[in-house]
Design a protein around this motif. Sequence first.
Motif, PDB file in Angstrom:
ATOM      1  N   THR A   1     -57.966  53.385 -18.037  1.00  0.00           N
ATOM      2  CA  THR A   1     -57.216  52.540 -17.106  1.00  0.00           C
ATOM      3  C   THR A   1     -58.083  51.564 -16.332  1.00  0.00           C
ATOM      4  O   THR A   1     -57.564  50.656 -15.698  1.00  0.00           O
ATOM      5  N   PHE A   2     -59.414  51.758 -16.365  1.00  0.00           N
ATOM      6  CA  PHE A   2     -60.286  50.941 -15.523  1.00  0.00           C
ATOM      7  C   PHE A   2     -60.054  49.433 -15.721  1.00  0.00           C
ATOM      8  O   PHE A   2     -59.879  48.676 -14.769  1.00  0.00           O
ATOM      9  N   GLY A   3     -59.998  49.029 -16.988  1.00  0.00           N
ATOM     10  CA  GLY A   3     -59.802  47.611 -17.271  1.00  0.00           C
ATOM     11  C   GLY A   3     -58.427  47.126 -16.832  1.00  0.00           C
ATOM     12  O   GLY A   3     -58.284  46.014 -16.306  1.00  0.00           O
ATOM     13  N   LEU A   4     -57.413  47.965 -17.025  1.00  0.00           N
ATOM     14  CA  LEU A   4     -56.041  47.560 -16.668  1.00  0.00           C
ATOM     15  C   LEU A   4     -55.914  47.416 -15.154  1.00  0.00           C
ATOM     16  O   LEU A   4     -55.263  46.499 -14.652  1.00  0.00           O
ATOM     17  N   LYS A   5     -56.568  48.324 -14.418  1.00  0.00           N
ATOM     18  CA  LYS A   5     -56.536  48.219 -12.956  1.00  0.00           C
ATOM     19  C   LYS A   5     -57.228  46.944 -12.497  1.00  0.00           C
ATOM     20  O   LYS A   5     -56.762  46.266 -11.582  1.00  0.00           O
ATOM     21  N   ASN A   6     -58.352  46.629 -13.144  1.00  0.00           N
ATOM     22  CA  ASN A   6     -59.053  45.388 -12.778  1.00  0.00           C
ATOM     23  C   ASN A   6     -58.174  44.177 -13.038  1.00  0.00           C
ATOM     24  O   ASN A   6     -58.238  43.186 -12.309  1.00  0.00           O
ATOM     25  N   ALA A   7     -57.361  44.271 -14.092  1.00  0.00           N
ATOM     26  CA  ALA A   7     -56.493  43.141 -14.430  1.00  0.00           C
ATOM     27  C   ALA A   7     -55.180  43.196 -13.643  1.00  0.00           C
ATOM     28  O   ALA A   7     -54.299  42.383 -13.865  1.00  0.00           O
ATOM     29  N   LYS A   8     -55.069  44.183 -12.747  1.00  0.00           N
ATOM     30  CA  LYS A   8     -53.894  44.334 -11.880  1.00  0.00           C
ATOM     31  C   LYS A   8     -52.602  44.484 -12.685  1.00  0.00           C
ATOM     32  O   LYS A   8     -51.569  43.915 -12.338  1.00  0.00           O
ATOM     33  N   VAL A   9     -52.679  45.250 -13.756  1.00  0.00           N
ATOM     34  CA  VAL A   9     -51.481  45.570 -14.533  1.00  0.00           C
ATOM     35  C   VAL A   9     -50.656  46.565 -13.712  1.00  0.00           C
ATOM     36  O   VAL A   9     -51.218  47.495 -13.136  1.00  0.00           O
ATOM     37  N   PRO A  10     -49.335  46.366 -13.629  1.00  0.00           N
ATOM     38  CA  PRO A  10     -48.523  47.282 -12.826  1.00  0.00           C
ATOM     39  C   PRO A  10     -48.581  48.720 -13.343  1.00  0.00           C
ATOM     40  O   PRO A  10     -48.752  48.953 -14.550  1.00  0.00           O
TER      41      PRO A  10
ATOM     42  N   PRO B   1     -46.469  51.346 -13.863  1.00  0.00           N
ATOM     43  CA  PRO B   1     -45.633  51.874 -14.952  1.00  0.00           C
ATOM     44  C   PRO B   1     -46.103  51.376 -16.315  1.00  0.00           C
ATOM     45  O   PRO B   1     -46.126  52.119 -17.307  1.00  0.00           O
ATOM     46  N   GLU B   2     -46.520  50.132 -16.344  1.00  0.00           N
ATOM     47  CA  GLU B   2     -47.007  49.528 -17.586  1.00  0.00           C
ATOM     48  C   GLU B   2     -48.281  50.250 -18.054  1.00  0.00           C
ATOM     49  O   GLU B   2     -48.436  50.544 -19.244  1.00  0.00           O
TER      50      GLU B   2
END
Lengths: 297, 363, 298
Positions: free
Chosen positions: B97-106, B108-109
Amino acid sequence: MANNPIIPNGPKPKSIFTTRNILLYGTLLIVAIYYILPLYVMIVTSLKGMPEIRLGNIFAPPLEVTFEPWVKAWSTACTGLNCDGLSRGFWNSVQILIPSVFLSIVIASVNGYALVNWKFKGSEIFFAVLLFGAFIPYQVMIYPIVILLREMGLMGSLWGLVLVHTVFGMPILTLLFRNYFSSVPEELFKAARIDGAGFWGIYFHIMLPMAIPIFVVAMILQVTGIWNDFLFGVIYTKPDIYPMTVQLNNIVNSVQGVKEYNVNMAATLLTGLVPLILYFVSGKLFVRGIAAGAVKG
Amino acid sequence: MSSVLIKDLTLKYDHLTILDKLNMDIQEGEFLVLLGASGCGKSTLLNCIAGLLDISAGEIHINGKNVTWAEPSERGIGMVFQSYALYPQMTVEGNLTFGLKNAKVPKPEIAKRIAKVAEILQIESLLKRKPAALSGGQRQRVAIGRALVREVKVFLFDEPLSNLDAKLRADLRIELKLLHKRLKSTIIYVTHDQVEAMTLADRIAVMKNGVVQQLDTPNGIFHRPINRFVADFIGSPSMNFFEGELVTLETGQIEFKTAELVFNVSDYEFTNATPVSGKASLGIRPEAVSTGANIPDNFFSCDITVELVEPMGSDTLVWTKLAGQNFRFRMDGKATVANGDKLRIGFNPSSSSMFDAENEDRL
Amino acid sequence: MAQSVRPNTLFRNLNAKIAAMPMIITVLVIFVGCTIWTVVHSFTKSRMLPKLEFVGFDQYERLWGTSRWLISIENLFIYGACSLVLSLVIGFILAALLDQKIRFENTLRSIILFPFALSFVVTGLIWQWILNPDLGIQSVVRDLGWTSFAFDPLYNPDIVIYGVLIAGIWQGSGLIMVLMLAGLRGIDEDIWNASRIDGIPKWKTYLFIVIPMMKPVFVTAIVLITSGIVKVYDLIIAQTGGGPGIASEVPAKYVMDSMFLKQNLGQGFAASTMMLLCVLIIIIPYAYLEFGGRRNGK
């Protein structure tokens, strides 16, 4: 090192009292006495009353144990200016120590990280000069720094000394962190960049959590170094915020009054106590700290 | 449509040229392998495509966008490293999830994507574990997962299987191939392992000294190497080479002559139609040699003495001397040959590879 | 957004450059700026305040004509040479002894190294007390019956520097021992096995095989010891105060006294520049060996 048990082939040595062992352990015993004896002498002296010291032998254990010298050293010994003992110096040292250690480690760890992972044009040259700076005698830079601090209005203040400690701790700490971070696989850094982390994101989320042991080592190094500092304390602060080492020297080497050796020794022990406790508690990490700082330097 | 387009990519350190004017056009859904010995620049090229290295000149386009100076995370790529490069202090889930959090992905997604990737790679049970508690194969799955959750169209693999043992490597190779079939995404894959390259690739780019020597299908690379380096590099054991001279006879026949041997190469498919002559070398793959009675008439044939036998199980490698020089060929694994045996061998010189002696290019 | 134009190199990795500012400022202002400032001012006649009135080498001439400075230099050389040799010899021998797979290794190492955790001020005061002629070692030995025994380095100008040396060695040799021990542990066990098979005596193996292999450790140790020697100041202040008389003066103290007691800045600057010169003489060959040699050699 791997733990390879060496299986002896020949007959098992019969006794531990071989000539070799007697010589070896004998030598080591004498060595240990040379190193430990001064500490012992200090402790016994600090627990004796003055009459006993004048008559007796410095190596003899106290006939009558008294803690009065300790109390006096801590709270009422005179430095020539005031008579409230070392306690003032102790708290001054604590106040100097905490921000100095914090600031120097934060800056040095960021330096080390930037030097390894975010090289920019000239960064290696700056690092080389920084390392070289560790060898310049402090006396060369002391006076211009007095002028700089005066211009900044920090001369004689606690924060001025904090700044000086941060600056002079920078070479060795930066080296320590740089060496540590360069042992972290580069691919980890690359993966984090692909994951969209920036300079600070990688520092806080990836590097910092991994570098906890080296932060501890750096802390030991700095606490010992800053606590033991005398030169900067005496130059850049003023008497009422003198650190403990300076106060200790003023108490022991003050020319007024009768020399109270037991109080002096108690004061000396009190001053040495912080690094000593740190040393015996941290054990291997302390060794690792000085070795890391020294060997690769 | 082209997925990754590289134009005149050059990378220099001071005066050292690492990559020299590379051009490549990788199609959508293509599995491209960069193959070469260590130090040939293949990993460097991959790092340039990822944006982890600033290039000196040229352009990189990904999915039709010029990303030459974009940040790595903005390029629409996922990357898998040789050492896995999992963040040691985070759990598997944290790594994913580290990359997704950096990209501010919501949130639930994120949860949806993690579930999907964990299912594809069968790592659901590992999500709460730290990387140190995983085996090598599991770590590499997680590393692949970290690339997959980004839901990008281009994946970069930097020797992803090199740290695994042989058995696991073979298993994961198959999985990678299946994964590629399922995702239909573009993959650029760096390796020094020929078997990986041959089995996985749609196309292989063989690199040397920062230059792509040949960019072709595995078949093309194996059977029609473009120069002597590629011919020698690909194949294990490598090709047998003979040094000699090409001569066109008055009859129109073309012959390749060494000091002792003469091969008829009249049926050879020359790259250039013009009649050739001059110094050249001729290469025969150990696999192209046949033995015994069933040697066709148009083959070159001769008798040899077996000097050394290397049984490999599935087949047997035989070392011998032909016209005084070392010569290797492959026989069926069931063949019973021993040192000192006399054998009749033969091969078709016209289906060999011939190279100019001077510039080493294919003739 | 993705960029297609090469960004300005100055702003690339801007965060890293901002983060490195403290280092850059320290290097430029303190290590380079302040050093140059002092060297320049050593050629002026600054007294109470620094001023740029150049007088050429006057300060240096006066410096080398001052007996106190000459004693300081002499002391530095005696202290330096002895402490270098003794630290290396003691450090190596102790490390070799500890490397014999002995029991209590950790305890012994802790005991030998602990003085290193203490400050020079504390060290100086401890040894001031032990070397006290009326109550310390001298009196203890005399009480035992040897009434003519004399060991009062702190009150005897001829040997006072050796009294300081004892304290210095006590404080610093542990560090050298730890370095040497790490160096010994870094030597492949097979070297020892090979020399045992060849029947080479242990001392010969140490002298001709192990020590040459430990050259980098020795170089590091030498650099550490020498750069520490030049800085000796606190130890003197605490243990002898430079006395008796001026018998245990050292250059660092000369600089400090000139600057802050005698308000003779020019002398202080000249003396500190001489100290810098001493360090350069040690560091430049080292840096050349360590970095220049590596680039050309390997």
